[in-house]
Design an enzyme around this catalytic site. Structure first.
Site, PDB file in Angstrom:
ATOM      1  N   MET A  59       0.843  -1.183   0.000  1.00 12.34           N
ATOM      2  CA  MET A  59       0.000   0.000   0.000  1.00 12.34           C
ATOM      3  C   MET A  59       0.894   1.255   0.000  1.00 12.34           C
ATOM      4  SD  MET A  59      -3.026  -1.163  -0.245  1.00 12.34           S
ATOM      5  CE  MET A  59      -3.854  -2.733  -0.074  1.00 12.34           C
ATOM      6  N   CYS A  60       0.423   2.363   0.526  1.00 10.02           N
ATOM      7  CA  CYS A  60       1.126   3.635   0.418  1.00 10.02           C
ATOM      8  C   CYS A  60       0.975   4.414   1.717  1.00 10.02           C
ATOM      9  CB  CYS A  60       0.550   4.466  -0.738  1.00 10.02           C
ATOM     10  SG  CYS A  60       0.401   3.572  -2.314  1.00 10.02           S
ATOM     11  N   ARG A  61       1.629   5.567   1.764  1.00  6.46           N
ATOM     12  CA  ARG A  61       1.496   6.519   2.865  1.00  6.46           C
ATOM     13  C   ARG A  61       1.310   7.904   2.247  1.00  6.46           C
ATOM     14  NH1 ARG A  61       0.410   3.995   7.399  1.00  6.46           N
ATOM     15  NH2 ARG A  61      -0.908   3.191   5.706  1.00  6.46           N
TER      16      ARG A  61
END
Length: 283
Positions: A1-3
């Site tokens: 996923m991401c931030r």
């Protein structure tokens, strides 16, 4: 996923939030504590608004944020009252500039953490629902960009919360029609340079982490020694995938299935419920 990170308030240098905090977004690109992956090195992007200009600027690259000299250089010279920053961990789509967030269309910026489950199987049908006048502007191959253009199709210019709710409802309906039990996972930030809306939702009700900062007045009372706060107006606010520091009382979790128009004071959060085509007329 991401931030990701979204800031609105008193104009600040980007590096004051991207680099200087103890657990800054740059630190999170190597040492995420709450993400699915510890390392988020599949590209990055920043988008910001400048006073008097009608559209935002966007800089994106495919390399990791932690060692990008250009990002370090420009972030110490760009000052903005509203900006987005995103570090990417690909869920399967190609590592290329057009797949890095934030995405831009006209005055709008959009960034996302999460995924549409079995996106490749659903992609054609999802894309067919996008307004033909918008479709040619899609540059990349991510589910995140398709979500953005679906929201634009569903009236993002007129009513952002309703447009995102319609997008989410369409993704869930289509996914379940194809046998996908939990089609959608998302934390989203979207802005037109004036309003800033954030969303936390997933079909399984176990959404990725999302936090917002306490009011500046509250932070000054709790931490009077923080000189950085002296220059901030009371309407300054941060929304982040994970807290930038361990300061007591500085961060609050965005509840599950919630959206909000970010403002400087007061409780800005409301329940988020996807809208299906049975429950609302499609524009």
């Amino acid at each position: 996923m991401c931030r990701w990170l979204a800031y609105s308030g008193t104009p600040v240098l980007l590096d004051s939030l991207l680099y200087r905090p103890a657990h800054s977004l740059i630190d999170q690109s190597l040492h995420s504590r709450m993400g699915v992956e510890t390392t988020n090195g599949d590209g990055f992007g920043i988008g910001w608004y400048s006073t008097g200009l009608p559209t935002p600027a966007v800089v994106r690259d495919t390399g990791p944020a932690w060692n990008n000299r250009n990002l370090r250089e420009i972030s110490s010279h760009i000052r903005s009252h509203l900006f987005f920053a995103h570090i990417r961990a690909s869920t399967g789509s190609a590592i290329q500039q057009t797949n890095c967030h934030p995405f831009r269309h006209g005055r709008w910026l959009w960034m996302h953490n999460g995924a549409i489950s079995e996106f490749q199987r659903l992609r054609r049908d999802l894309c067919l629902r996008i307004d033909p006048s918008l479709f040619a502007d899609i540059e990349g191959s991510t589910d995140s960009e398709v979500m953005f253009y679906l929201a634009l199709t569903y009236g993002l210019d007129q009513d952002p919360p309703a447009a995102v709710a319609r997008m989410a409802g369409h993704v869930e309906t289509l996914g379940r029609d194809h046998g996908v039990e939990n089609p959608l996972q998302m934390t989203v930030a979207v802005t037109d340079g004036d309003g800033l809306w954030v969303f936390r939702y997933s079909s399984e009700r176990r959404s990725r982490s999302l936090y917002y900062s306490a009011e500046v007045e509250t932070l000054r009372g709790l931490h009077p020694d923080l000189k950085f706060l002296d220059g901030l107006s009371d309407d300054s606010r941060l929304v982040v995938s994970e807290p930038l520091s361990g300061l007591p009382g500085a961060w609050f979790e965005v509840p599950e299935a919630t959206y909000g128009l970010v403002r400087g004071s007061g409780d800005f959060l409301q329940p988020f419920v996807p809208l299906t085509e049975d429950s609302v007329a499609v524009p």
